[in-house]
Design an enzyme around this catalytic site. Sequence first.
Site, mmCIF file in Angstrom:
data_model
loop_
_atom_site.group_PDB
_atom_site.id
_atom_site.type_symbol
_atom_site.label_atom_id
_atom_site.label_comp_id
_atom_site.label_asym_id
_atom_site.label_seq_id
_atom_site.Cartn_x
_atom_site.Cartn_y
_atom_site.Cartn_z
ATOM 1 C CG HIS A 39 -7.783 9.151 -7.314
ATOM 2 N ND1 HIS A 39 -8.965 8.564 -6.928
ATOM 3 C CD2 HIS A 39 -6.785 8.456 -6.684
ATOM 4 C CE1 HIS A 39 -8.703 7.550 -6.113
ATOM 5 N NE2 HIS A 39 -7.396 7.462 -5.951
ATOM 6 C CB CYS A 62 -3.924 5.578 -6.886
ATOM 7 S SG CYS A 62 -4.705 5.696 -5.273
HETATM 8 N N1 LIG Z 1 -7.909 0.584 -5.381
HETATM 9 C C1 LIG Z 1 -6.907 1.420 -5.702
HETATM 10 O O1 LIG Z 1 -7.085 2.506 -6.287
HETATM 11 C C2 LIG Z 1 -5.509 1.067 -5.394
HETATM 12 C C3 LIG Z 1 -4.535 1.816 -5.979
HETATM 13 C C4 LIG Z 1 -3.217 1.528 -5.716
HETATM 14 C C5 LIG Z 1 -2.918 0.501 -4.867
HETATM 15 N N2 LIG Z 1 -3.897 -0.242 -4.287
HETATM 16 C C6 LIG Z 1 -3.483 -1.314 -3.401
HETATM 17 O O2 LIG Z 1 -3.734 -2.584 -4.000
HETATM 18 C C7 LIG Z 1 -4.098 -3.528 -2.997
HETATM 19 C C8 LIG Z 1 -5.435 -4.156 -3.333
HETATM 20 O O3 LIG Z 1 -6.399 -3.137 -3.476
HETATM 21 P P1 LIG Z 1 -7.836 -3.407 -4.089
HETATM 22 O O4 LIG Z 1 -8.435 -2.081 -4.223
HETATM 23 O O5 LIG Z 1 -7.740 -4.297 -5.290
HETATM 24 O O6 LIG Z 1 -8.531 -4.252 -2.883
HETATM 25 P P2 LIG Z 1 -9.695 -5.312 -2.918
HETATM 26 O O7 LIG Z 1 -10.629 -5.060 -4.036
HETATM 27 O O8 LIG Z 1 -10.232 -5.360 -1.538
HETATM 28 O O9 LIG Z 1 -8.943 -6.728 -3.224
HETATM 29 C C9 LIG Z 1 -8.056 -7.310 -2.325
HETATM 30 C C10 LIG Z 1 -7.399 -8.533 -2.961
HETATM 31 O O10 LIG Z 1 -6.409 -9.047 -2.073
HETATM 32 C C11 LIG Z 1 -6.669 -10.423 -1.824
HETATM 33 N N3 LIG Z 1 -6.214 -10.770 -0.486
HETATM 34 C C12 LIG Z 1 -6.585 -10.218 0.685
HETATM 35 N N4 LIG Z 1 -5.959 -10.847 1.720
HETATM 36 C C13 LIG Z 1 -5.163 -11.805 1.165
HETATM 37 C C14 LIG Z 1 -4.290 -12.784 1.687
HETATM 38 N N5 LIG Z 1 -4.058 -12.913 3.004
HETATM 39 N N6 LIG Z 1 -3.649 -13.606 0.815
HETATM 40 C C15 LIG Z 1 -3.859 -13.515 -0.506
HETATM 41 N N7 LIG Z 1 -4.691 -12.595 -1.067
HETATM 42 C C16 LIG Z 1 -5.340 -11.752 -0.236
HETATM 43 C C17 LIG Z 1 -8.163 -10.559 -1.995
HETATM 44 O O11 LIG Z 1 -8.477 -11.916 -2.222
HETATM 45 P P3 LIG Z 1 -9.900 -12.586 -1.786
HETATM 46 O O12 LIG Z 1 -10.796 -12.493 -3.002
HETATM 47 O O13 LIG Z 1 -9.515 -14.009 -1.524
HETATM 48 O O14 LIG Z 1 -10.416 -11.865 -0.598
HETATM 49 C C18 LIG Z 1 -8.371 -9.682 -3.224
HETATM 50 O O15 LIG Z 1 -7.971 -10.382 -4.391
HETATM 51 C C19 LIG Z 1 -4.056 -2.769 -1.673
HETATM 52 O O16 LIG Z 1 -2.782 -2.942 -1.105
HETATM 53 C C20 LIG Z 1 -4.240 -1.328 -2.088
HETATM 54 O O17 LIG Z 1 -3.671 -0.445 -1.170
HETATM 55 C C21 LIG Z 1 -5.202 0.011 -4.541
#
Ligand SMILES: NC(=O)c1ccc[n+]([C@@H]2O[C@H](COP(=O)([O-])OP(=O)(O)OC[C@H]3O[C@@H](n4cnc5c(N)ncnc54)[C@H](OP(=O)(O)O)[C@@H]3O)[C@@H](O)[C@H]2O)c1
Length: 331
Positions: free
Chosen positions: A237, A130
């Site tokens: 950010h 990001c």
């Molecule tokens: N937040 C940011 O600013 C941002 C920016 C760029 C990239 N990212 C990336 O995007 C990803 C998710 O981030 P987030 O902020 O959305 O996290 P989050 O709110 O914690 O959500 C995680 C998601 O992944 C799912 N998940 C976790 N383990 C899994 C598995 N084994 N199989 C299938 N689904 C699974 C969760 O499902 P459940 O509901 O079933 O737990 C939930 O839908 C990460 O890789 C992060 O690095 C985040």
Amino acid sequence: MKKVNLAVVGATGMVGRTFLKVLEERQLPIENFYVMASSRSAGSTLTFNGKEYVVEELTEHSFDKPIDIALFSAGGSTSEKFAPIAAAHGCIVIDNSSQWRMDPEVPLVVPEVNPEDIAWHKNIIANPNCSTIQAMVALKPLDDKYKIKRVVYSTYQAVSGAGLAGWKDLENGLKGEAPKKFPHPIANNCLPHIDVFLDNGYTKEEMKMVNETRKILHNDNMRVTATTVRVPVFDSHSESINIEFEKPFDLDELIETLRNAPGVVLQNNSQENEYPLAINAAGHDEVFIGRIRRDESVESGVNLWVVADNIRKGAATNAVQIAEEIIKNMQ
Ligand SMILES: NC(=O)c1ccc[n+]([C@@H]2O[C@H](COP(=O)([O-])OP(=O)(O)OC[C@H]3O[C@@H](n4cnc5c(N)ncnc54)[C@H](OP(=O)(O)O)[C@@H]3O)[C@@H](O)[C@H]2O)c1
């Protein structure tokens, strides 16, 4: 435009839910739509375009059905295991985790910056970090014109960048509760620590910014350094970016270059207290740039203040823009 079968993996998360919003807003041509997550939320429902969809558990068989594009945002280990399975079934994965970003076989794309890299994908395309995405939108037009020699990033990153758990740490911390996600309280605090520490003393987030900048701008020799800091802000950010150029520049011309750059909104009127703010960028897809001033300590340098919604342009919007490019080329 061709209609596609599209899946969102990690649909219940912070980024996943924003995927649904952005896909609705931009009206992607979708035939069949699937939402997937872990067994924890399988069976729950999510609303998309006014219709309820049941969340499926992601398994080895999830891609047995025809899916053209899958937007992954379910963490690195999930992408490591399931992106190759999806790719082997002919599905194009656009992955939000850091798992594939530095893989030489995987393009790392910001559509305003290096859309041409999409062409050489082998069914996995990485969405940059990001904090890198918003910086690239600012840096690319300046690199084209003045050739960047060195970049110093200092970031002020929102808690939503650490997912739902990061968000809750600030919300609960403001009520006096102890942190669960971060190693120290984030309420009324700044943590110079995002992701894990590496042997060189940098954090992984800092090295992501260094390495991803070089890959996206196609310059392995660009000198880049970063300090990334988590601040008690829910969304968006903010970044101080100090840039040194090879070539001289005229400040007014540089400002006009940024004003005309794709995806940029200029807010550069300090006399009127007008500059980019996290609270104003939240909910928007553009990158906001201001506080543009010559760095008088070097021969040819400039300072910028760059703000963007980390869940939108920093994650979901950027990935959806990549999907749009792919669909355009499917005709
Ligand atoms: N937040 C940011 O600013 C941002 C920016 C760029 C990239 N990212 C990336 O995007 C990803 C998710 O981030 P987030 O902020 O959305 O996290 P989050 O709110 O914690 O959500 C995680 C998601 O992944 C799912 N998940 C976790 N383990 C899994 C598995 N084994 N199989 C299938 N689904 C699974 C969760 O499902 P459940 O509901 O079933 O737990 C939930 O839908 C990460 O890789 C992060 O690095 C985040």
